[in-house]
Design a protein around this motif. Structure first.
Motif, mmCIF file in Angstrom:
data_model
loop_
_atom_site.group_PDB
_atom_site.id
_atom_site.type_symbol
_atom_site.label_atom_id
_atom_site.label_comp_id
_atom_site.label_asym_id
_atom_site.label_seq_id
_atom_site.Cartn_x
_atom_site.Cartn_y
_atom_site.Cartn_z
ATOM 1 N N TRP A 206 0.990 -1.212 0.023
ATOM 2 C CA TRP A 206 0.153 0.021 -0.043
ATOM 3 C C TRP A 206 0.880 1.353 -0.215
ATOM 4 C CZ3 TRP A 206 -5.142 0.285 -0.623
ATOM 5 C CH2 TRP A 206 -6.064 -1.116 -0.489
ATOM 6 N N ARG A 207 0.356 2.272 -0.808
ATOM 7 C CA ARG A 207 1.105 3.637 -0.903
ATOM 8 C C ARG A 207 0.043 4.502 -0.774
ATOM 9 N NH1 ARG A 207 3.493 1.738 -5.785
ATOM 10 N NH2 ARG A 207 2.864 3.771 -6.441
ATOM 11 N N ILE A 208 0.474 5.863 -0.239
ATOM 12 C CA ILE A 208 -0.416 7.100 -0.067
ATOM 13 C C ILE A 208 0.572 7.958 -0.954
ATOM 14 C CG2 ILE A 208 -1.618 6.630 2.045
ATOM 15 C CD1 ILE A 208 0.364 8.005 3.517
ATOM 16 N N MET A 209 -0.165 8.824 -1.565
ATOM 17 C CA MET A 209 0.492 9.721 -2.429
ATOM 18 C C MET A 209 -0.262 10.956 -2.310
ATOM 19 S SD MET A 209 0.305 10.622 -6.451
ATOM 20 C CE MET A 209 -0.712 11.934 -6.065
ATOM 21 N N GLY A 210 0.725 12.330 -2.323
ATOM 22 C CA GLY A 210 0.020 13.528 -2.581
ATOM 23 C C GLY A 210 0.936 14.138 -3.613
ATOM 24 N N GLY A 211 0.262 15.357 -4.032
ATOM 25 C CA GLY A 211 1.073 16.178 -5.054
ATOM 26 C C GLY A 211 0.325 17.399 -5.157
ATOM 27 N N TYR A 212 0.991 18.128 -6.192
ATOM 28 C CA TYR A 212 0.442 19.577 -6.466
ATOM 29 C C TYR A 212 0.584 19.909 -8.054
ATOM 30 C CZ TYR A 212 -0.061 24.589 -6.891
ATOM 31 O OH TYR A 212 -0.620 25.863 -7.423
ATOM 32 N N GLU A 213 -0.153 20.230 -8.614
ATOM 33 C CA GLU A 213 -0.090 20.681 -10.231
ATOM 34 C C GLU A 213 -0.479 22.117 -10.482
ATOM 35 O OE1 GLU A 213 -0.665 17.464 -13.260
ATOM 36 O OE2 GLU A 213 -2.269 18.843 -13.937
ATOM 37 N N ILE A 214 0.140 22.971 -11.071
ATOM 38 C CA ILE A 214 -0.173 23.809 -11.780
ATOM 39 C C ILE A 214 -0.226 24.130 -13.345
ATOM 40 C CG2 ILE A 214 2.088 25.382 -11.388
ATOM 41 C CD1 ILE A 214 0.483 27.632 -10.772
ATOM 42 N N GLN A 215 -1.043 24.456 -13.831
ATOM 43 C CA GLN A 215 -1.210 24.580 -15.319
ATOM 44 C C GLN A 215 -1.684 25.729 -15.892
ATOM 45 O OE1 GLN A 215 -4.292 21.348 -15.330
ATOM 46 N NE2 GLN A 215 -3.113 20.536 -16.945
ATOM 47 N N HIS A 216 -1.284 26.303 -16.884
ATOM 48 C CA HIS A 216 -1.888 27.448 -17.673
ATOM 49 C C HIS A 216 -2.503 26.870 -18.929
ATOM 50 C CE1 HIS A 216 -2.490 31.230 -20.122
ATOM 51 N NE2 HIS A 216 -2.836 31.760 -18.923
ATOM 52 N N LEU A 217 -3.662 27.118 -19.345
ATOM 53 C CA LEU A 217 -4.177 26.586 -20.398
ATOM 54 C C LEU A 217 -4.832 27.554 -21.273
ATOM 55 C CD1 LEU A 217 -6.015 23.628 -18.736
ATOM 56 C CD2 LEU A 217 -4.134 23.377 -20.313
ATOM 57 N N SER A 218 -4.709 27.490 -22.736
ATOM 58 C CA SER A 218 -5.426 28.483 -23.687
ATOM 59 C C SER A 218 -5.937 27.623 -24.728
ATOM 60 C CB SER A 218 -4.444 29.544 -24.124
ATOM 61 O OG SER A 218 -3.345 29.238 -24.628
ATOM 62 N N TYR A 219 -7.027 28.147 -25.313
ATOM 63 C CA TYR A 219 -7.965 27.426 -26.440
ATOM 64 C C TYR A 219 -8.179 28.275 -27.428
ATOM 65 C CZ TYR A 219 -8.000 23.898 -22.836
ATOM 66 O OH TYR A 219 -7.839 22.963 -21.788
ATOM 67 N N THR A 220 -8.110 27.768 -28.767
ATOM 68 C CA THR A 220 -8.567 28.340 -29.885
ATOM 69 C C THR A 220 -9.359 27.688 -30.725
ATOM 70 O OG1 THR A 220 -6.411 29.604 -29.923
ATOM 71 C CG2 THR A 220 -7.620 29.689 -32.016
ATOM 72 N N THR A 221 -10.405 28.081 -31.211
ATOM 73 C CA THR A 221 -11.290 27.473 -32.223
ATOM 74 C C THR A 221 -11.015 28.157 -33.614
ATOM 75 O OG1 THR A 221 -12.963 28.887 -31.607
ATOM 76 C CG2 THR A 221 -13.124 26.592 -30.749
ATOM 77 N N PHE A 222 -11.475 27.325 -34.768
ATOM 78 C CA PHE A 222 -11.168 27.839 -36.052
ATOM 79 C C PHE A 222 -12.066 28.621 -37.134
ATOM 80 C CE2 PHE A 222 -8.528 24.026 -34.682
ATOM 81 C CZ PHE A 222 -7.275 24.561 -34.337
ATOM 82 N N GLU A 223 -12.947 29.418 -36.495
ATOM 83 C CA GLU A 223 -13.716 29.819 -37.366
ATOM 84 C C GLU A 223 -13.333 30.887 -38.192
ATOM 85 O OE1 GLU A 223 -15.819 28.504 -33.748
ATOM 86 O OE2 GLU A 223 -13.982 29.829 -33.974
ATOM 87 N N GLY A 224 -13.822 30.768 -39.664
ATOM 88 C CA GLY A 224 -13.249 31.530 -40.536
ATOM 89 C C GLY A 224 -11.968 31.023 -41.124
ATOM 90 N N MET A 225 -11.255 30.222 -40.702
ATOM 91 C CA MET A 225 -10.003 29.694 -41.127
ATOM 92 C C MET A 225 -10.112 29.012 -42.575
ATOM 93 S SD MET A 225 -6.936 27.428 -39.266
ATOM 94 C CE MET A 225 -6.541 28.841 -38.431
ATOM 95 N N GLU A 226 -9.285 29.253 -43.482
ATOM 96 C CA GLU A 226 -9.364 28.476 -44.564
ATOM 97 C C GLU A 226 -8.932 27.082 -44.512
ATOM 98 O OE1 GLU A 226 -9.811 29.093 -48.013
ATOM 99 O OE2 GLU A 226 -10.889 30.807 -46.981
ATOM 100 N N ALA A 227 -9.925 26.167 -44.834
ATOM 101 C CA ALA A 227 -9.784 24.677 -44.496
ATOM 102 C C ALA A 227 -10.186 23.693 -45.973
ATOM 103 C CB ALA A 227 -10.839 24.307 -43.320
ATOM 104 N N GLU A 228 -9.821 22.529 -45.710
ATOM 105 C CA GLU A 228 -10.487 21.626 -46.824
ATOM 106 C C GLU A 228 -11.789 21.610 -46.970
ATOM 107 O OE1 GLU A 228 -8.284 17.768 -46.881
ATOM 108 O OE2 GLU A 228 -8.258 18.337 -44.688
ATOM 109 N N ALA A 229 -12.397 21.651 -48.302
ATOM 110 C CA ALA A 229 -13.445 21.438 -48.765
ATOM 111 C C ALA A 229 -13.852 20.780 -49.866
ATOM 112 C CB ALA A 229 -14.196 22.923 -48.943
ATOM 113 N N ILE A 230 -15.184 20.164 -50.035
ATOM 114 C CA ILE A 230 -15.384 19.340 -51.268
ATOM 115 C C ILE A 230 -16.645 20.380 -51.900
ATOM 116 C CG2 ILE A 230 -16.359 17.242 -51.981
ATOM 117 C CD1 ILE A 230 -15.112 15.912 -49.588
#
Length: 462
Positions: A206-230
């Motif tokens: 048996w083991r017990i664990m403790g931790g700390y995490e810090i993140q910085h996140l950013s997100y982008t979506t692609f409205e209006g970007m030229e993309a593949e089309a048929i």
């Protein structure tokens, strides 16, 4: 309730650590390697590095460098028969054809100086423009639907992919004619630092664990970007502005949160039971964990949530051939918090490494990563790992195995509704190459009713 889970683990950890006295290595005896594996274990310090020619159906073909530096110690070291290594430093850098890129540094020190303590430090910087999003509720268990037309469904990913690239008239806020080629995708940029320590209890199982995490996140979506089309009339390939993405649409409709990104501060706790004989590639033993992540403004986070994940693994050597192992895993998780950010639904946190949920190389190998997402989930994996041959080239030892597998799982909006209905399954076969025992190269081909996918990476799925 949310804070009590994390607090209980921390108080339990402090109490046990003070009560334990380290007077010998008896706590680690249950993890002794098999005589066959021990005879082949390499002494001293050595380096493994391979070009990263990985392949994933979402991030594409990747190339870079994956390295491990191992400190194994000498054969007369009392820890030698019981640990995969005294310390391991991992350094990975990769670039993918989808324009994804990643840098990972990780230091792992089990049983530090012969004590019950294990320390891990992880750093990651990554940008991935190929993340997939199909929704955030159990409705994702249905057939694939276009972001702009929920009334039309597709039974295979190939049909769906062609349909979303087909030009359509634009709606409000879109160009006159648009494609949805990128409407299920988004870009994630992440910087993460994680510090963990665990402590072996009693006889070391048996083991017990403790931790700390810090993140910085950013997100982008692609409205209006030229993309593949048929072109729907001629069937010819062309390009067009991308329409409004599903992720952006759900965010603007108030169905999800977190698209603006920000800082995430997390306290991690876990209770672990582990009797595996060799962590990178076990022949016998069990692994069980109850893992929890707590995030709140009280610890500097911009988001409030609590994630609970329970996982069990079993490994049994069979009397077939020289080394045939039946390996199985079951996991179940839930996210608490009415306004938990969408990105926390994408994985289940484990001290052994986060698991994409649900779909992809770590869970359902016949489906795309994050194909099925909801607040609650369960999944299972079964593999038969059959070693075929071994060879030694200079000081490098290699072993080759095949691994047929079966995966299953499902998601729900409430943990009370988790059951064995509407289960998604996939199956396939894999090839495993063990390099100096500790570095496992994995090739998997997964098949489902919806897709057929190939993966190549380093490490076992579990």
């Amino acid at each position: 309730m949310k804070r009590s889970i994390a607090t209980l683990f921390i108080l339990f950890s402090i109490t046990i650590v003070k009560a334990q006295e380290i007077d010998s290595l008896s706590f680690i005896k249950s993890k002794r390697m098999s005589d066959d594996d021990l005879a082949k274990k390499r002494e001293g310090t050595f380096f493994t590095g391979i070009p990263d020619f990985s392949s994933d159906p979402v991030t594409g073909f990747g190339f870079g460098l994956r390295t491990n530096t191992y400190w194994n110690g000498n054969r007369d070291n009392p820890l030698f028969p019981y640990t995969p290594y005294l310390a391991k430093l991992k350094a990975n850098a990769a670039y993918y054809t989808s324009n994804a890129r990643e840098l990972v540094l990780s230091l792992d020190v089990p049983y530090y100086k012969g004590t019950r303590w294990r320390f891990k430090i992880d750093f990651k910087a990554q940008q991935n423009p190929a993340n997939l999003y199909f929704g955030l509720t159990e409705s994702t268990l249905g057939q694939l639907r276009l972001p702009s037309d929920e009334n039309t469904t597709f039974s295979t990913y190939r049909e769906f992919d062609r349909a979303r690239k087909t030009l359509r008239p634009g709606g409000v806020g879109e160009a006159d004619f648009v494609t949805d080629a990128l409407s299920n995708r988004f870009r994630e940029t992440e910087y993460m630092l994680n510090l963990k320590a665990d402590y072996a209890l009693g006889n070391g199982k048996w083991r017990i664990m403790g931790g700390y995490e810090i993140q910085h996140l950013s997100y982008t979506t692609f409205e209006g970007m030229e993309a593949e089309a048929i072109d729907p009339i001629t069937g010819q390939n062309t390009t067009a502005p991308n329409g409004i993405s599903l992720l952006r649409r759900d965010f603007e409709d108030g169905l999800i949160s977190g698209v603006d990104g920000g800082w995430v501060s997390i306290i991690q706790t876990a209770l672990i039971f582990d009797t595996r004989d060799f962590e990178p590639d076990p022949t016998k033993g069990y692994y069980f964990e109850i893992a929890n992540e707590y995030s709140s403004k009280y610890i500097g986070s911009q988001f409030d949530f609590n994630k609970l994940f329970i996982q069990g693994r079993a490994y049994q050597k069979l009397p077939i051939g020289k080394r045939t192992v039946l390996a199985g895993r079951f996991g179940a998780g839930n996210i608490f918090g009415n306004n938990a950010p969408f990105f926390e639904f994408q994985d289940q946190w484990s001290p052994e490494g986060s698991i994409n949920a649900l779909g992809g190389r770590q869970s359902l190998r016949g489906y795309r990563a994050n194909r099925f997402l909801a607040r609650s989930m369960w999944f299972t994996n079964v593999e038969l790992r059959v070693r075929l041959a071994e060879t030694q080239i200079g000081k490098q030892r290699f072993a080759f195995a095949v691994a047929p597998f079966f995966d299953a799982g499902t998601v729900r909006d409430r943990w009370q509704d988790l059951n064995f209905k509407n289960i998604k399954t996939s199956y396939g076969g894999g090839l495993r190459i063990a390099w100096n025992q500790s570095t496992i190269l994995s090739f998997d081909y997964g098949h489902s009713k919806e897709d057929r996918l190939f993966y190549f990476g380093i490490g076992q799925a579990f």
